[in-house]
Write a protein that holds these residues in place. Structure first.
Motif, PDB file in Angstrom:
ATOM      1  N   ARG A  26       0.870  -1.186   0.000  1.00  0.00           N
ATOM      2  CA  ARG A  26       0.000   0.000   0.000  1.00  0.00           C
ATOM      3  C   ARG A  26       0.906   1.235   0.000  1.00  0.00           C
ATOM      4  O   ARG A  26       1.944   1.263   0.653  1.00  0.00           O
ATOM      5  CB  ARG A  26      -0.907  -0.007   1.221  1.00  0.00           C
ATOM      6  CG  ARG A  26      -1.854  -1.203   1.212  1.00  0.00           C
ATOM      7  CD  ARG A  26      -3.054  -0.994   2.090  1.00  0.00           C
ATOM      8  NE  ARG A  26      -3.889  -2.199   2.092  1.00  0.00           N
ATOM      9  CZ  ARG A  26      -5.076  -2.280   2.689  1.00  0.00           C
ATOM     10  NH1 ARG A  26      -5.561  -1.224   3.329  1.00  0.00           N
ATOM     11  NH2 ARG A  26      -5.768  -3.412   2.632  1.00  0.00           N
ATOM     12  N   ILE A  45       0.997   4.009   1.349  1.00  0.00           N
ATOM     13  CA  ILE A  45       1.358   4.733   2.562  1.00  0.00           C
ATOM     14  C   ILE A  45       2.522   4.098   3.304  1.00  0.00           C
ATOM     15  O   ILE A  45       3.092   4.703   4.198  1.00  0.00           O
ATOM     16  CB  ILE A  45       0.151   4.866   3.517  1.00  0.00           C
ATOM     17  CG1 ILE A  45      -0.541   3.500   3.714  1.00  0.00           C
ATOM     18  CG2 ILE A  45      -0.819   5.892   2.985  1.00  0.00           C
ATOM     19  CD1 ILE A  45      -1.682   3.531   4.678  1.00  0.00           C
ATOM     20  N   VAL A  46       2.888   2.857   2.948  1.00  0.00           N
ATOM     21  CA  VAL A  46       4.026   2.246   3.627  1.00  0.00           C
ATOM     22  C   VAL A  46       5.192   1.971   2.686  1.00  0.00           C
ATOM     23  O   VAL A  46       6.178   1.379   3.076  1.00  0.00           O
ATOM     24  CB  VAL A  46       3.634   0.929   4.348  1.00  0.00           C
ATOM     25  CG1 VAL A  46       2.684   1.232   5.489  1.00  0.00           C
ATOM     26  CG2 VAL A  46       3.055  -0.076   3.387  1.00  0.00           C
ATOM     27  N   LEU A  63      -0.660  -0.643  -4.776  1.00  0.00           N
ATOM     28  CA  LEU A  63      -1.908  -0.581  -4.023  1.00  0.00           C
ATOM     29  C   LEU A  63      -2.084   0.790  -3.402  1.00  0.00           C
ATOM     30  O   LEU A  63      -1.121   1.405  -2.938  1.00  0.00           O
ATOM     31  CB  LEU A  63      -1.910  -1.639  -2.913  1.00  0.00           C
ATOM     32  CG  LEU A  63      -1.737  -3.093  -3.328  1.00  0.00           C
ATOM     33  CD1 LEU A  63      -1.615  -3.989  -2.113  1.00  0.00           C
ATOM     34  CD2 LEU A  63      -2.899  -3.550  -4.202  1.00  0.00           C
ATOM     35  N   GLY A 114      -5.868  -0.776  -0.348  1.00  0.00           N
ATOM     36  CA  GLY A 114      -5.583  -2.081  -0.905  1.00  0.00           C
ATOM     37  C   GLY A 114      -6.158  -2.294  -2.290  1.00  0.00           C
ATOM     38  O   GLY A 114      -6.207  -3.421  -2.780  1.00  0.00           O
ATOM     39  N   PRO A 159      -3.776   3.891   9.445  1.00  0.00           N
ATOM     40  CA  PRO A 159      -4.003   3.411   8.084  1.00  0.00           C
ATOM     41  C   PRO A 159      -5.475   3.352   7.746  1.00  0.00           C
ATOM     42  O   PRO A 159      -6.316   3.197   8.623  1.00  0.00           O
ATOM     43  CB  PRO A 159      -3.394   2.004   8.105  1.00  0.00           C
ATOM     44  CG  PRO A 159      -3.388   1.596   9.542  1.00  0.00           C
ATOM     45  CD  PRO A 159      -3.286   2.851  10.355  1.00  0.00           C
TER      46      PRO A 159
END
Lengths: 153, 228
Positions: A68, A70-71, A81, A85, A120
């Motif tokens: 994803r 954001i990470v 993603l 997701g 998240p």
């Protein structure tokens, strides 16, 4: 990473105890164009995919971004993603599909994202923009209240 | 029945085009990173493998990912990586032992990778060479293909690594009671080696590399390693 120049003294040794690489298959086990804006990232993704498919000496490859956005530690735009997701364009293309129109992040600037690694985003299928996050939140709250009401009855 | 078919037709149009593509993409794979927060995402990649869109993955470790434990190698080939030497002097063969056990238990490992960025992490070529002899060579004897350590350039660290590896093999041959990993054989076609005419070779079957940058950088890196 650029290669360092070979010391001259090692030339002869190199020839004698050589790395006979030519013809040995190459595996590109991590690749990307990190920390770029979305158009640049996507342009690179599509060009490199074509190149890797066509280049015989490359036996295998793996895009780095199966996370994803954001990470992802190489910048969000390479992510396959979004925070929910869902497949981004790059994610969908990598899996043989068409563009999804799903953005890696609500904005191009991670700091402005409504989702963070600390908080998240959950769920899936949500349109990825701040306005719809608020709207979805409201809808879910209303549904929750309605469900509670009917259960109570 | 007819009306049912008419109703079904729009649904058929929605089938992903990948279902029509029966060829398995043998090149395209997955770099799997830890995903404790959203395990539901894992299925995306194995689903793609079931469709033949992806054919292999690695996870920077030596064990198959829990999410893919029941996925066969023929669908989604797991490629173990020995990140570094388990012990400081490189004399252990834990990796070889672990992979052998995995194979014996029924997962047909065909390729392994050895050492992630040893030139960055500071593993000395000599230690890595020792570790290679103890881990890569026995696996190669079982028919497993082994990748060259994953490095930034094909000379600085690799040249002494292969030279050291060759030296160790040569010394082993002087002592007839030592284990021999069969490395005296000529390198297989397409395999690489660090051999000279006089010394036995440490063979490698493929060269894993990484590239972060634009198209020019990517092409340069591929060519750098392809012609080294």
């Amino acid at each position: 990473m650029p290669s360092a120049p070979r010391p001259i003294a090692d030339e002869q040794r190199l020839i004698e105890s050589v790395n006979s690489f030519p013809g040995v298959p190459i595996w590109l086990i991590e690749y990307g164009f990190n920390d770029q804006d979305l158009p640049t990232t996507q342009k690179f993704f599509n060009e490199s995919l074509k190149y890797l498919e066509e280049t015989e000496v490359v036996e295998r490859y793996a895009w780095f971004g199966a996370s994803r956005s954001i990470v992802l530690n190489v910048g969000p735009n390479g992510a396959m993603l979004n925070p929910y997701g869902d497949l981004t364009d790059i994610g969908s293309w990598y899996l043989g599909g068409n563009a999804t129109g799903t953005e890696a992040l609500p904005t191009d600037k991670p700091g402005e994202s409504a989702c963070t690694p600390e908080k998240p985003c959950g769920g899936s299928g949500s349109k990825n923009n701040a306005a719809s996050l608020r709207r979805d939140g409201l809808v879910i709250s209303l549904l929750g209240v309605a469900a509670g009401f009917f259960l109570f009855l | 029945m007819r009306s049912f078919t008419i109703l079904l037709a729009p649904a058929l149009l929605w089938l992903p085009t990948s279902l029509a593509d029966s060829a398995r993409n043998l090149k395209r794979g997955l770099a799997y990173t830890p995903n404790d927060n959203w395990p539901e995402d894992d299925k995306l990649w194995s689903d793609a493998a079931e469709k033949g869109v992806l054919s292999w993955y690695y996870n920077f470790g030596w064990e198959a990912s829990k999410a893919y434990e029941s996925v066969p190698q023929s669908t989604f080939e797991f490629v173990p990586l020995m990140w570094g030497a388990a012990t400081a002097n490189g004399t252990d063969s834990y990796f070889a032992g672990n992979i052998s056990e995995i194979i014996d238990k029924g997962r047909d490992i065909t390729h392994v990778m050895m050492f992630s960025q040893p030139d960055g992490s500071g593993i000395k070529p000599k230690i890595a060479a020792r570790s290679w002899i103890n881990n890569a060579v026995p696996l190669q004897a079982k028919g497993v293909k082994v990748g060259l350590p994953i490095v930034g350039d094909p000379y600085n660290w690799v040249t002494p690594f292969l030279a050291n590896c060759s030296d160790i093999l040569a010394n082993k041959e002087k002592k007839p009671n030592k284990r021999d990993g069969g490395a005296r054989d000529e390198p297989a076609a397409g395999a690489g080696s660090g051999a000279s005419d006089k010394k036995p070779a440490c063979k490698f079957d493929f060269v894993p590399i990484t590239s972060y940058g634009n198209m020019s950088t990517l092409k340069d890196r591929v060519e750098l390693f392809a012609t080294a």
